[in-house]
Design a protein around this motif. Structure first.
Motif, PDB file in Angstrom:
ATOM      1  N   GLN A  32      -4.722  11.306   3.185  1.00 11.24           N
ATOM      2  CA  GLN A  32      -3.852  10.294   3.780  1.00 11.24           C
ATOM      3  C   GLN A  32      -3.927  10.400   5.299  1.00 11.24           C
ATOM      4  OE1 GLN A  32      -1.923   8.261   1.717  1.00 11.24           O
ATOM      5  NE2 GLN A  32      -2.746   9.301  -0.092  1.00 11.24           N
TER       6      GLN A  32
ATOM      7  N   PHE B  99       0.848  -1.182   0.000  1.00 16.23           N
ATOM      8  CA  PHE B  99       0.000   0.000   0.000  1.00 16.23           C
ATOM      9  C   PHE B  99       0.883   1.230   0.000  1.00 16.23           C
ATOM     10  CE2 PHE B  99      -2.903  -3.157   1.466  1.00 16.23           C
ATOM     11  CZ  PHE B  99      -4.092  -2.800   0.857  1.00 16.23           C
TER      12      PHE B  99
ATOM     13  N   ILE C 201       1.799   4.802   0.810  1.00 18.44           N
ATOM     14  CA  ILE C 201       1.494   5.915   1.704  1.00 18.44           C
ATOM     15  C   ILE C 201       2.187   7.158   1.145  1.00 18.44           C
ATOM     16  CG2 ILE C 201       1.642   6.759   4.053  1.00 18.44           C
ATOM     17  CD1 ILE C 201      -0.052   4.315   3.830  1.00 18.44           C
TER      18      ILE C 201
ATOM     19  N   ASN D 163      -6.418   6.977   1.753  1.00 21.44           N
ATOM     20  CA  ASN D 163      -5.609   5.928   2.360  1.00 21.44           C
ATOM     21  C   ASN D 163      -5.620   6.022   3.870  1.00 21.44           C
ATOM     22  OD1 ASN D 163      -2.799   4.925   3.445  1.00 21.44           O
ATOM     23  ND2 ASN D 163      -3.125   3.882   1.507  1.00 21.44           N
TER      24      ASN D 163
ATOM     25  N   SER E  71     -12.464  -1.405  -2.895  1.00 23.38           N
ATOM     26  CA  SER E  71     -11.218  -0.827  -2.401  1.00 23.38           C
ATOM     27  C   SER E  71     -10.187  -1.912  -2.122  1.00 23.38           C
ATOM     28  CB  SER E  71     -11.482  -0.009  -1.135  1.00 23.38           C
ATOM     29  OG  SER E  71     -12.292   1.126  -1.426  1.00 23.38           O
TER      30      SER E  71
ATOM     31  N   SER F 253     -10.313   3.274  -2.458  1.00 31.78           N
ATOM     32  CA  SER F 253      -9.385   3.664  -1.392  1.00 31.78           C
ATOM     33  C   SER F 253      -8.534   2.472  -0.966  1.00 31.78           C
ATOM     34  CB  SER F 253     -10.163   4.224  -0.204  1.00 31.78           C
ATOM     35  OG  SER F 253     -10.844   5.410  -0.575  1.00 31.78           O
ATOM     36  N   SER F 254      -7.614   2.717  -0.037  1.00 33.39           N
ATOM     37  CA  SER F 254      -6.741   1.668   0.492  1.00 33.39           C
ATOM     38  C   SER F 254      -6.664   1.796   1.999  1.00 33.39           C
ATOM     39  CB  SER F 254      -5.327   1.786  -0.086  1.00 33.39           C
ATOM     40  OG  SER F 254      -5.330   1.651  -1.485  1.00 33.39           O
TER      41      SER F 254
ATOM     42  N   ASN G 245      -3.602   4.140   7.175  1.00 36.30           N
ATOM     43  CA  ASN G 245      -2.627   3.223   7.747  1.00 36.30           C
ATOM     44  C   ASN G 245      -2.799   3.265   9.258  1.00 36.30           C
ATOM     45  OD1 ASN G 245      -0.313   1.406   7.630  1.00 36.30           O
ATOM     46  ND2 ASN G 245       0.803   3.072   8.615  1.00 36.30           N
TER      47      ASN G 245
END
Length: 621
Positions: free
Chosen positions: A418, A15, A17, A444, A499, A473-474, A446
């Motif tokens: 992000q 993924f 970032i 995104n 996603s 999205s991720s 994380n």
């Protein structure tokens, strides 16, 4: 040596970032650079004033040098005096400092005290002439570098551009024990810094009860050559509070066009730091846009000269701020709104609580901006601290909820935003929709080494998935504990809709009959080593349905009961590949000699338990 009981095929997924995400050491280096910029300015300022003209005094009797007329302070400035000692009182003047070095020093009760430099912390009140349409003080001039110092000054009743207006200046400014309050302006109700090259350091500057008709109720800063660092060394007090952007964004502060803003101010309460500000639009506490860089540091950073800013005993607060204050249902980002490519907000050891918006009550991140937030023990050149303000819980997002019954949840990330969250606690949020994370339109998330617990409310309408990942999205979730969030029976904790999703070495355990995961038209999905209450759409052979056996989930203790938890020594680190310790600074992969490894020596979830390490617990190592 323990044997591995089960083996399996491992898959990897990548993924991306945003490149702005910084390691803890790189983030420390950036903050130390910011300190060095301000310290260089302060050194140059000290050198400038050390050889200046003799001081003069301003007051209301003949013991002072300037005591006649209605422009006494301005007269002293125009006469090129560089140290002006001002006796307590109220001065109504339209003060302009143009291409001059000057110190405006308040805190003197009498002219005699001023002459003998006997001062206290009482303020000198400066306001513009009524009806003049001016700020209390304007500082300008870029023909050469100039320096200004203010101490114990109260700027109020500014009628345009706030209480202190700094346009197009080449300036080093230090402000100590001062107040900017009850002013109004368009861009910046209290302090407005526009373009130029201005470096500002403040210690105990309070900006409150200011109003902006456009943006930036308390503070407005625009320009990539401008740096502001705010801290409160010796007192506990809010710095930007009860300001309002009546028709626009940034109730507390509006940072734009590359301006660099840092706060080290806060406390473990609900009123310190950036608190109780309102914006009719977005960003109740803080709005960052157009390449702005914002650093919120609830930790200490030191340079190689052992000059330190901040401390490790207090968080940075953003509390009780409101976006969408006019209830038009369009304002989001209760505490923080960040938007635009190259815009970044970095938050260490925060307390973000009780903020309100139509959505993204803690934060809204949009249009390629980044919000990176974490617990850190990094103190820059000083090394690492052994503690932070709430050991084990030093980065908190708690109870950020909308008063709008149809409002959104804690974090909204959309249009390529992000969000990077590590070693954090996220609790007590509810929403019409996703109570915690709503990640959409190519954005995104994380999430690592964090606790997401006790979110959602079955008495509110529209509760669905606590975590939703939508529209290309991720999301990557690793070493996290997601538990006791409300999701209706036969619904799910997490939805992956069109996603990318990866979940590694985590606990997803609700007390309802909700599934851990629902998939719909997924672009990719990789799951490894989870402990869940109900699999749902999870087919991973190393995921099990089991009670993770927390220490005391009824009392918000989601650490592992090492004596009986199946999460202890359950997995390896092949997918996550991280060296990040947990929130207690305990390193992952401790091989518990009393437990037989399943796939490896790494515990699943946010907690890496050392409870069975007798040597460690008894401090013999």
């Amino acid at each position: 040596m323990k044997k591995l009981l089960i083996t399996g095929i491992l898959f990897t997924v990548s993924f991306t970032i945003n490149a702005q995400v910084l390691s803890e050491s790189d983030l420390a280096a950036v903050n130390v650079d910011n300190i060095n910029i301000i310290e260089q300015m302060r050194l140059e300022s000290e050198n400038t004033f050390s050889g200046g003209s003799p001081f003069v005094t301003v007051g209301d009797n003949s013991q002072c040098d300037y005591f006649i007329g209605s422009t006494r302070i301005q007269d002293a400035i125009d006469d090129n005096h560089t140290e002006i000692r001002i006796v307590e009182g109220t001065y109504k003047e339209n003060i302009v400092i143009d291409n001059k070095n000057v110190q405006l020093l308040g805190g003197y009760e009498t002219c005699s005290d001023a002459n003998n430099d006997i001062y206290n912390l009482d303020h000198v009140y400066i306001s513009p002439n009524s009806g003049s349409g001016k700020p209390a003080i304007k500082i300008t001039g870029d023909s050469t570098r100039n320096f200004v110092r203010m101490r114990s000054i109260f700027l109020s009743l500014g009628e345009a551009h706030g209480g202190l207006y700094i346009p197009d200046a080449d300036l080093g400014l230090e402000i100590e024990s001062s107040i900017i309050a009850i002013n109004k302006g368009g861009y910046g109700g209290g302090l407005s810094v526009v373009n130029g090259r201005t470096d500002i350091y403040t210690d105990d500057l309070r900006i409150y009860l200011n109003r902006a008709s456009v943006v930036g109720g308390g503070l407005y800063c625009s320009g990539s050559n401008n740096h502001i660092i705010m801290e409160t060394k010796d007192i506990i007090a809010p710095i930007i509070f009860q300001n309002e952007a009546t028709n626009g964004d940034g109730g507390g502060a509006y940072i734009s066009n590359g301006c660099n803003f840092t706060s080290y101010s806060g406390n473990d309460d609900d009123t310190s730091g950036i608190s109780n500000n309102e914006a009719a639009g977005d960003g109740g506490g803080l709005y960052a846009t157009s390449g702005a860089k914002v650093y919120l540091n609830g930790n200490r950073y030191c340079n190689t000269n052992n000059i330190c800013y901040g401390d490790n005993e207090r968080p940075v607060n953003l509390s009780g701020n409101t976006a969408d204050s006019d209830q038009s249902n369009i304002g989001s980002g209760g505490a923080i709104y960040a938007t635009g490519v190259n815009t970044a907000v970095y938050g260490n050891n925060l307390k973000i609580n009780l903020n309100d918006a139509n959505g993204g009550n803690a934060a809204t991140i949009a249009e390629g901006a980044l919000f990176q937030t974490q617990t850190t023990y990094n103190n820059g050149a000083y090394g690492h601290s052994n503690s932070c303000w709430a050991n084990g819980r030093c980065n908190q997002f708690v109870g950020n909820n909308s008063t709008n019954i149809n409002g959104g949840g804690a974090f909204q990330v959309n249009s390529g935003g992000q969000l990077d969250i590590k070693r954090s606690h996220i609790e007590g949020h509810y929403a019409y929709g996703s109570a915690v994370f709503d990640i959409s339109n190519g954005s995104n998330l994380n999430l690592e080494s964090s606790y997401v617990t006790g979110n959602g409310d079955n008495t509110k309408p529209g509760n669905s998935y606590p975590i939703g990942v939508y529209s290309g999205s991720s999301a990557r979730i690793a070493y996290s504990t997601i538990a006791d969030n409300y999701a209706p029976d036969n619904n799910a904790t997490i939805v992956n809709n069109s996603s990318h999703l990866a979940i590694y070495s985590s606990i997803i355990h609700e007390q309802s009959n909700a599934m851990a995961l629902v998939n719909s038209n997924v672009l990719s999905s990789e799951i490894d080593c989870l402990i869940v209450n109900k699999r749902g759409y999870i087919n991973d052979p190393r995921t099990i349905e089991a009670d993770p056996e927390f220490v005391d989930r009824a009392n918000n203790n989601y650490k592992l009961n090492a004596a009986i938890s199946p999460a202890v020594d359950y997995c390896d680190n092949s997918h996550v590949q991280t060296s990040l310790p947990d929130t207690d600074r305990e390193h992952r992969g401790w091989d518990d000699y009393s437990v037989t490894n399943v796939y490896g020596a790494y515990d699943v979830g946010a907690d890496e338990s050392y409870d069975n390490d007798i040597i460690f617990k008894d401090d013999f190592q």
